[in-house]
Design a protein around this motif. Structure first.
Motif, PDB file in Angstrom:
ATOM      1  N   LYS A  86       3.251  38.405 -57.583  1.00  0.00           N
ATOM      2  CA  LYS A  86       1.804  38.596 -57.676  1.00  0.00           C
ATOM      3  C   LYS A  86       1.207  39.018 -56.341  1.00  0.00           C
ATOM      4  CE  LYS A  86       0.650  35.672 -61.623  1.00  0.00           C
ATOM      5  NZ  LYS A  86      -0.235  34.596 -62.124  1.00  0.00           N
ATOM      6  N   GLY A  87       1.844  38.629 -55.244  1.00  0.00           N
ATOM      7  CA  GLY A  87       1.365  39.032 -53.937  1.00  0.00           C
ATOM      8  C   GLY A  87       0.770  37.882 -53.133  1.00  0.00           C
ATOM      9  N   TRP A  88       0.812  38.064 -51.829  1.00  0.00           N
ATOM     10  CA  TRP A  88       0.235  37.117 -50.868  1.00  0.00           C
ATOM     11  C   TRP A  88      -0.549  37.933 -49.854  1.00  0.00           C
ATOM     12  CZ3 TRP A  88       0.715  37.065 -45.601  1.00  0.00           C
ATOM     13  CH2 TRP A  88       0.322  35.904 -44.913  1.00  0.00           C
ATOM     14  N   ALA A  89      -1.653  37.378 -49.347  1.00  0.00           N
ATOM     15  CA  ALA A  89      -2.468  38.137 -48.402  1.00  0.00           C
ATOM     16  C   ALA A  89      -3.089  37.223 -47.366  1.00  0.00           C
ATOM     17  CB  ALA A  89      -3.553  38.921 -49.129  1.00  0.00           C
ATOM     18  N   TRP A  90      -3.304  37.788 -46.182  1.00  0.00           N
ATOM     19  CA  TRP A  90      -4.025  37.132 -45.085  1.00  0.00           C
ATOM     20  C   TRP A  90      -5.070  38.115 -44.594  1.00  0.00           C
ATOM     21  CZ3 TRP A  90      -4.575  38.842 -40.062  1.00  0.00           C
ATOM     22  CH2 TRP A  90      -5.129  37.932 -39.135  1.00  0.00           C
ATOM     23  N   THR A  91      -6.305  37.632 -44.398  1.00  0.00           N
ATOM     24  CA  THR A  91      -7.379  38.529 -43.976  1.00  0.00           C
ATOM     25  C   THR A  91      -8.123  37.936 -42.792  1.00  0.00           C
ATOM     26  OG1 THR A  91      -9.028  37.551 -45.466  1.00  0.00           O
ATOM     27  CG2 THR A  91      -7.707  39.367 -46.335  1.00  0.00           C
ATOM     28  N   ARG A  92      -8.669  38.818 -41.965  1.00  0.00           N
ATOM     29  CA  ARG A  92      -9.536  38.430 -40.864  1.00  0.00           C
ATOM     30  C   ARG A  92     -10.621  39.489 -40.730  1.00  0.00           C
ATOM     31  NH1 ARG A  92      -6.743  38.452 -35.246  1.00  0.00           N
ATOM     32  NH2 ARG A  92      -7.148  40.679 -35.473  1.00  0.00           N
ATOM     33  N   GLY A  93     -11.875  39.069 -40.600  1.00  0.00           N
ATOM     34  CA  GLY A  93     -12.977  40.019 -40.481  1.00  0.00           C
ATOM     35  C   GLY A  93     -13.514  40.485 -41.812  1.00  0.00           C
ATOM     36  N   THR A  94     -13.008  39.948 -42.911  1.00  0.00           N
ATOM     37  CA  THR A  94     -13.538  40.244 -44.237  1.00  0.00           C
ATOM     38  C   THR A  94     -13.226  39.068 -45.148  1.00  0.00           C
ATOM     39  OG1 THR A  94     -13.448  41.691 -46.184  1.00  0.00           O
ATOM     40  CG2 THR A  94     -11.443  41.487 -44.886  1.00  0.00           C
ATOM     41  N   ASN A  95     -14.183  38.696 -45.968  1.00  0.00           N
ATOM     42  CA  ASN A  95     -13.924  37.664 -46.963  1.00  0.00           C
ATOM     43  C   ASN A  95     -13.110  38.267 -48.106  1.00  0.00           C
ATOM     44  OD1 ASN A  95     -15.427  35.581 -45.642  1.00  0.00           O
ATOM     45  ND2 ASN A  95     -17.299  36.609 -46.311  1.00  0.00           N
ATOM     46  N   SER A  96     -12.355  37.434 -48.795  1.00  0.00           N
ATOM     47  CA  SER A  96     -11.493  37.950 -49.861  1.00  0.00           C
ATOM     48  C   SER A  96     -11.210  36.865 -50.891  1.00  0.00           C
ATOM     49  CB  SER A  96     -10.166  38.465 -49.283  1.00  0.00           C
ATOM     50  OG  SER A  96      -9.437  37.398 -48.682  1.00  0.00           O
ATOM     51  N   THR A  97     -10.926  37.298 -52.104  1.00  0.00           N
ATOM     52  CA  THR A  97     -10.512  36.411 -53.190  1.00  0.00           C
ATOM     53  C   THR A  97      -9.503  37.157 -54.050  1.00  0.00           C
ATOM     54  OG1 THR A  97     -12.304  37.154 -54.652  1.00  0.00           O
ATOM     55  CG2 THR A  97     -12.722  35.196 -53.289  1.00  0.00           C
ATOM     56  N   TRP A  98      -8.628  36.417 -54.715  1.00  0.00           N
ATOM     57  CA  TRP A  98      -7.703  37.039 -55.654  1.00  0.00           C
ATOM     58  C   TRP A  98      -8.391  37.219 -56.996  1.00  0.00           C
ATOM     59  CZ3 TRP A  98      -3.539  39.582 -54.469  1.00  0.00           C
ATOM     60  CH2 TRP A  98      -2.846  39.263 -53.305  1.00  0.00           C
ATOM     61  N   GLY A  99      -8.176  38.387 -57.604  1.00  0.00           N
ATOM     62  CA  GLY A  99      -8.789  38.705 -58.889  1.00  0.00           C
ATOM     63  C   GLY A  99      -7.774  38.756 -60.013  1.00  0.00           C
ATOM     64  N   ARG A 100      -7.729  39.880 -60.692  1.00  0.00           N
ATOM     65  CA  ARG A 100      -6.900  40.022 -61.876  1.00  0.00           C
ATOM     66  C   ARG A 100      -5.403  39.963 -61.552  1.00  0.00           C
ATOM     67  NH1 ARG A 100     -10.366  43.974 -61.648  1.00  0.00           N
ATOM     68  NH2 ARG A 100      -8.819  45.605 -61.349  1.00  0.00           N
ATOM     69  N   ASP A 101      -4.634  39.520 -62.526  1.00  0.00           N
ATOM     70  CA  ASP A 101      -3.178  39.532 -62.412  1.00  0.00           C
ATOM     71  C   ASP A 101      -2.666  40.966 -62.456  1.00  0.00           C
ATOM     72  OD1 ASP A 101      -2.923  36.808 -62.180  1.00  0.00           O
ATOM     73  OD2 ASP A 101      -2.578  36.472 -64.323  1.00  0.00           O
ATOM     74  N   PRO A 102      -1.406  41.196 -62.074  1.00  0.00           N
ATOM     75  CA  PRO A 102      -0.855  42.559 -62.108  1.00  0.00           C
ATOM     76  C   PRO A 102      -0.996  43.202 -63.487  1.00  0.00           C
ATOM     77  CG  PRO A 102       0.633  41.082 -60.967  1.00  0.00           C
ATOM     78  CD  PRO A 102      -0.445  40.212 -61.549  1.00  0.00           C
ATOM     79  N   ASP A 103      -1.399  44.469 -63.495  1.00  0.00           N
ATOM     80  CA  ASP A 103      -1.573  45.212 -64.745  1.00  0.00           C
ATOM     81  C   ASP A 103      -1.257  46.683 -64.486  1.00  0.00           C
ATOM     82  OD1 ASP A 103      -2.245  46.313 -67.151  1.00  0.00           O
ATOM     83  OD2 ASP A 103      -4.328  45.630 -67.163  1.00  0.00           O
ATOM     84  N   ILE A 104      -0.085  47.136 -64.929  1.00  0.00           N
ATOM     85  CA  ILE A 104       0.312  48.520 -64.671  1.00  0.00           C
ATOM     86  C   ILE A 104      -0.285  49.488 -65.684  1.00  0.00           C
ATOM     87  CG2 ILE A 104       2.458  47.800 -63.559  1.00  0.00           C
ATOM     88  CD1 ILE A 104       3.942  48.560 -66.096  1.00  0.00           C
ATOM     89  N   THR A 105      -1.106  48.980 -66.618  1.00  0.00           N
ATOM     90  CA  THR A 105      -1.733  49.863 -67.599  1.00  0.00           C
ATOM     91  C   THR A 105      -3.089  50.367 -67.135  1.00  0.00           C
ATOM     92  OG1 THR A 105      -2.822  48.062 -68.795  1.00  0.00           O
ATOM     93  CG2 THR A 105      -0.566  48.603 -69.440  1.00  0.00           C
ATOM     94  N   GLU A 106      -3.614  49.858 -66.012  1.00  0.00           N
ATOM     95  CA  GLU A 106      -4.916  50.321 -65.534  1.00  0.00           C
ATOM     96  C   GLU A 106      -4.819  51.755 -65.042  1.00  0.00           C
ATOM     97  OE1 GLU A 106      -6.651  47.687 -62.730  1.00  0.00           O
ATOM     98  OE2 GLU A 106      -6.551  45.944 -64.043  1.00  0.00           O
ATOM     99  N   ALA A 107      -5.887  52.520 -65.228  1.00  0.00           N
ATOM    100  CA  ALA A 107      -5.885  53.955 -64.906  1.00  0.00           C
ATOM    101  C   ALA A 107      -5.758  54.185 -63.400  1.00  0.00           C
ATOM    102  CB  ALA A 107      -7.151  54.608 -65.433  1.00  0.00           C
ATOM    103  N   TYR A 108      -5.008  55.219 -63.016  1.00  0.00           N
ATOM    104  CA  TYR A 108      -4.859  55.588 -61.607  1.00  0.00           C
ATOM    105  C   TYR A 108      -4.723  57.101 -61.512  1.00  0.00           C
ATOM    106  CZ  TYR A 108       0.086  55.898 -62.895  1.00  0.00           C
ATOM    107  OH  TYR A 108       1.261  56.224 -63.522  1.00  0.00           O
ATOM    108  N   PHE A 109      -5.008  57.639 -60.314  1.00  0.00           N
ATOM    109  CA  PHE A 109      -4.832  59.070 -60.095  1.00  0.00           C
ATOM    110  C   PHE A 109      -3.348  59.406 -60.199  1.00  0.00           C
ATOM    111  CE2 PHE A 109      -9.019  59.189 -57.801  1.00  0.00           C
ATOM    112  CZ  PHE A 109      -9.583  60.136 -58.640  1.00  0.00           C
ATOM    113  N   GLY A 110      -3.050  60.458 -60.927  1.00  0.00           N
ATOM    114  CA  GLY A 110      -1.660  60.813 -61.164  1.00  0.00           C
ATOM    115  C   GLY A 110      -1.065  61.721 -60.124  1.00  0.00           C
ATOM    116  N   VAL A 111      -1.781  61.983 -59.017  1.00  0.00           N
ATOM    117  CA  VAL A 111      -1.279  62.893 -57.985  1.00  0.00           C
ATOM    118  C   VAL A 111      -1.066  62.146 -56.696  1.00  0.00           C
ATOM    119  CG1 VAL A 111      -2.330  64.909 -59.005  1.00  0.00           C
ATOM    120  CG2 VAL A 111      -3.633  63.566 -57.379  1.00  0.00           C
TER     121      VAL A 111
END
Length: 257
Positions: free
Chosen positions: A232-257
């Motif tokens: 699912k992933g791990w992250a560390w941030t500094r200088g920006t607030n952050s939260t984890w959102g949706r679980d992995p989903d490879i069906t979401e639309a993306y640019f094909g190029v």
């Protein structure tokens, strides 16, 4: 027999695996600051940076990048890491993705630093079946979905669309005398009829643009170096607030190029 065949296949893959010259190879990257709203391409995932991961020795990767112009409640981003399989036909197919990391920024401009660690899910990091298939790991981003109709700014003014006609007459300017004998400088139709002021709302379609740099590095490392990496992933941030959102989903639309 099936287990023996699988073992032979894995051994063949290991024997043919390319040996990286260094664990910190430089990779080509594409830098793309996000477009202001309305979101480009319908706000689908776009890749800000691409790493050729063919032949990685480990299934755990680490990448680092910086952000700018992320403002809480105004310019927020979603980011994820995704793995793609490329064939020799200039096509690519998504293999896996991390969870969505929401970068919610701060109330004042701050340059943020983000480190992500992830188990990429690419089979061995290379394709043993042919010599034309490669794999990439891509840092993808998109605007965090905001209000469908953001509030605009309402002012009291005389307005008309630039260059437009009002009831078939082009708007122009002229003097008009009121009942008290005073003259006012107001816009009027060509036929002399006055054009009264009113409340006008200026739509707030453009929320501005944030910036994400290319991946500073993207490497395959052993579990002993980055034990936090997960599917699912791990992250560390500094200088920006952050939260984890949706679980992995490879069906979401993306640019094909």
């Amino acid at each position: 027999m099936n287990e023996i065949a699988e073992l032979k296949r894995r051994m063949t893959a290991i024997e043919r695996a390319p040996e990286p010259v260094t664990k910190f190879d430089r990779y080509p990257a594409v830098e793309w600051a996000a477009q202001g709203r309305p979101q480009v391409g319908g706000n689908v995932w776009s890749s800000v940076s691409i790493a050729n991961a063919t032949g990685l020795a480990f299934d755990r990767v680490e990448c680092k990048f910086i952000t700018d112009f992320l403002y809480t409640g105004k310019r927020e981003a979603e980011v994820r890491l995704a793995a793609f399989r490329h064939t020799g036909k200039a096509e690519r197919q998504i293999v896996s993705a991390s969870s969505v990391l929401n970068l919610t920024g701060t109330t004042a401009r701050t340059v943020g630093v983000v480190v992500m660690r992830w188990v990429h899910g690419i089979p061995y990091g290379w394709d043993y079946a042919d010599d034309t298939t490669i794999y990439t790991i891509e840092l993808q981003h998109r605007y965090k979905k905001g209000p469908e109709n953001p509030k605009g700014q309402t002012i009291y003014a005389i307005s008309a669309t630039e260059g437009s006609a009002v009831n078939g007459n082009i708007l122009n300017w002229g003097y008009k005398q009121d009942d008290g004998g005073k003259w006012w400088w107001i816009p009027a139709y060509r036929n002399g009829s006055p054009w009264a002021p009113d409340f006008v709302t200026l739509p707030n379609w453009d929320e501005g643009s944030y910036s994400i740099s290319p991946m500073h590095y993207c490497v395959g490392l052993p579990q002993s170096r980055i034990p936090e990496a997960t599917e699912k992933g791990w992250a560390w941030t500094r200088g920006t607030n952050s939260t984890w959102g949706r679980d992995p989903d490879i069906t979401e639309a993306y640019f094909g190029v």
